[in-house]
Write an enzyme that holds these catalytic residues in place. Structure first.
Site, PDB file in Angstrom:
ATOM      1  N   SER A  45     110.409 -12.071  11.384  1.00 28.25           N
ATOM      2  CA  SER A  45     110.378 -12.077   9.924  1.00 28.25           C
ATOM      3  C   SER A  45     108.998 -11.716   9.397  1.00 28.25           C
ATOM      4  CB  SER A  45     110.818 -13.443   9.382  1.00 28.25           C
ATOM      5  OG  SER A  45     110.010 -14.474   9.919  1.00 28.25           O
ATOM      6  N   GLU A  46     107.924 -12.135  10.103  1.00 26.65           N
ATOM      7  CA  GLU A  46     106.568 -11.726   9.721  1.00 26.65           C
ATOM      8  C   GLU A  46     105.692 -11.524  10.944  1.00 26.65           C
ATOM      9  OE1 GLU A  46     107.883 -13.435   5.813  1.00 26.65           O
ATOM     10  OE2 GLU A  46     107.893 -14.288   7.847  1.00 26.65           O
ATOM     11  N   THR A  47     104.754 -10.587  10.799  1.00 24.75           N
ATOM     12  CA  THR A  47     103.683 -10.387  11.772  1.00 24.75           C
ATOM     13  C   THR A  47     102.361 -10.441  11.015  1.00 24.75           C
ATOM     14  OG1 THR A  47     105.036  -9.049  13.270  1.00 24.75           O
ATOM     15  CG2 THR A  47     102.659  -8.767  13.440  1.00 24.75           C
TER      16      THR A  47
END
Length: 289
Positions: A45-47
């Site tokens: 979902s996020e990096t």
């Protein structure tokens, strides 16, 4: 070009739990398109991309597979755990420059991470009928004494109070409607919660952000920071100077997660919000772009 990406699970309550995030260190040379591409390849979902900063100890940017977001709690936990585990920093207090402002982060001796969020901002109260329709539930399945409201400690979310765990876990959202409503109100998504819990926490929740390519997320730091402020505002948390809160998330995805929140109040106002937890399962992978 090949580069190293660290992957790990933030806010993990168990080995299989938590919310996976990617972390790229020394990312100053990457373009926006590079970062978006890497986030897409990793697919979480996020990096988080960690860079040098002239304003803080580090600059951190956060990308979903679709676009950049101003702040991400679980990816912040992942970034600073990675910095610590790789020997870049020791336990102590640090600052990060983000698009949501300069925020403080503390690495504890047990390598749990606590991050500062902004003081809460309370926005529109939304008609329950509109939200219920998008979740395929009725208004009667929501808590009567709490509103559906947009709150932010860095990111705007729509907070939706649900009567009990059975209803919360059975919700099958209309993701197209959730996306459209999230866009309409300029929010990240929905944070749906109940005060009925499994582990004696303050709340049990699910987070929906299909507008950003995330149908459901197993642990969200920014949303739970804001949820704690919302619960305080509406009298669901005992007013004290220092308030410690825990929130359960991810159980509906079989990824048990625990988010810890610390509120500091002055009078009736919340003046400090800290959110944190632990990270597990650090590993390395190589990505080519």
């Amino acid at each position: 070009m090949k580069l190293k990406v660290y992957t790990l699970n933030s806010f993990a309550k168990s080995i299989e739990g938590g919310n996976p995030a990617g972390v790229v260190l020394s990312a100053d040379y990457l373009t926006d398109e590079d970062m978006k591409k890497i986030a897409g390849i990793i697919g979480f979902s996020e990096t988080a991309f960690v860079m040098k900063s002239e304003l803080a100890d580090f600059k951190v940017r956060f990308f979903t597979p679709n676009e950049e977001v101003d702040l991400c709690g679980h990816a912040t936990i992942a970034a600073f755990y990675t910095l610590s585990s790789q020997g870049y920093i020791k336990p102590g207090k640090y600052s990060q420059e983000t698009k949501a402002g300069i925020l403080n982060v503390e690495v504890m001796e047990d390598l749990s991470i606590m991050m500062d969020q902004n003081a809460p901002s309370y926005y529109e109260i939304i008609d329950k009928e509109e939200i219920a329709d998008s979740l395929n539930i009725t208004i009667d399945e929501m808590l009567e004494d709490l509103p559906v409201q947009i709150v932010s400690t860095g990111l705007r979310d729509i907070f939706v109070p649900i009567r009990n765990l059975d209803i919360l876990n059975s919700i099958k959202p209309d993701f197209e409607k959730v996306t459209n409503i999230s866009s309409k109100y300029n929010t990240i998504g929905y944070h749906i919660f109940t005060l009925e819990t499994l582990k004696g926490s303050n709340a049990h929740c699910r987070n929906l952000a299909p507008l950003y390519g995330i149908p459901e997320e197993s642990a969200t730091g920014t949303s739970n920071g804001a949820l704690s402020c919302y619960l305080y505002k509406y009298g669901k948390i005992k007013p004290e100077h220092d308030i410690n809160i825990s929130v359960e998330q991810g159980y509906s995805m079989k990824k048990p997660s625990e988010i810890i929140i610390a509120l500091t109040t002055q009078g009736k106002e919340i003046i400090e919000v800290k959110v944190g937890g632990k990270a597990l399962n650090l590993s390395e992978t190589e990505v080519e772009i």
